[in-house]
Scaffold this motif. Structure first.
Motif, short mmCIF file in Angstrom:
data_model
loop_
_atom_site.label_atom_id
_atom_site.label_comp_id
_atom_site.label_asym_id
_atom_site.label_seq_id
_atom_site.Cartn_x
_atom_site.Cartn_y
_atom_site.Cartn_z
N GLU A 60 0.83 -1.20 0.00
CA GLU A 60 0.00 0.00 0.00
C GLU A 60 0.87 1.26 0.00
O GLU A 60 1.93 1.30 0.64
CB GLU A 60 -0.92 0.01 1.23
N ARG A 61 0.41 2.28 -0.69
CA ARG A 61 1.15 3.55 -0.74
C ARG A 61 1.25 4.23 0.63
O ARG A 61 2.18 4.98 0.87
CB ARG A 61 0.49 4.51 -1.74
N ASP A 62 0.30 3.93 1.52
CA ASP A 62 0.30 4.59 2.84
C ASP A 62 1.35 4.01 3.80
O ASP A 62 1.39 4.39 4.97
CB ASP A 62 -1.10 4.52 3.47
N ARG A 63 2.18 3.08 3.34
CA ARG A 63 3.27 2.47 4.08
C ARG A 63 2.82 1.43 5.11
O ARG A 63 3.63 0.86 5.82
CB ARG A 63 4.12 3.53 4.80
N SER A 64 1.53 1.18 5.22
CA SER A 64 1.03 0.27 6.25
C SER A 64 1.48 -1.17 6.04
O SER A 64 1.48 -1.95 6.99
CB SER A 64 -0.50 0.34 6.31
#
Length: 191
Positions: A60-64
């Motif tokens: 995921e782009r949100d780094r999660s």
């Protein structure tokens, strides 16, 4: 785990046969060859009535979902919907069951073990990239989940041949997993 007669199938796990991994020049050189070998195994599994699981890494782009080294390098990859996350051109995906993972092992934080048991698979043949990371980690975790795993030597690729050889030796010696030549793997999947 007790093996029931219904769990006598051999599932093929095709690991990370996607564009992002073939961005390494050493792997790009092997792309056509390994894709052809993996496709041969997929066709054999289909002919033998054995399940094919197409495993892909996606973050995921949100780094999660990023790993420690991805955070350290401040760089993610294989985001949903990108070219990196897609299967390599020419990969035979017909009839395959897709599975998305975020770590080297296809078992980590996924429902792979349950899926395999629901598909009646007690044995696995692993192929794909990279031998020394995602393939070997999945093989080690297969052992931990009481699946009999084997690696199709001719249908795996790595950008680190020395580490690849060492990990295949480890899997054979310590995990008692077979390292199969292509003809052996094809025969096993055909049943």
């Amino acid at each position: 785990m007790t093996h029931h007669p219904a769990q006598s199938r051999t599932a093929l796990l095709a690991i990370d046969m996607q564009n992002s991994y073939f961005e390494f020049p050493e792997l790009e050189e092997q792309r056509e060859s390994v894709t052809a070998k993996v496709n041969e195994l997929i066709a054999a599994a289909r002919r033998g009535g054995n399940p094919v699981v197409l495993v892909r890494t996606q973050h995921e782009r949100d780094r999660s979902t990023w790993t420690v080294n991805m955070h350290d390098d401040d760089e993610g990859f294989a985001y949903p919907g990108t070219e990196q996350a897609q299967y390599v051109t020419g990969l035979d995906t017909e009839g395959g069951v897709g599975l998305v993972k975020t770590r080297d092992s296809a078992f980590f934080d996924t429902d792979l073990a349950a899926r395999l048991r629901n598909l009646g698979a007690g044995h696995l043949v692993l192929c794909g990239v990279s031998t020394h990371s995602c393939v070997s980690q999945t093989a080690v975790d297969a052992f931990a989940h009481n699946f009999r795993a084997a690696v199709a030597r001719d249908a795996v690729a790595s950008e680190n041949p020395d580490l690849s050889r060492a990990l295949l030796a480890f899997l054979a010696d310590e995990m008692r997993q077979e390292i199969l030549e292509q003809a052996e793997a094809v025969s096993r999947l055909r049943g």
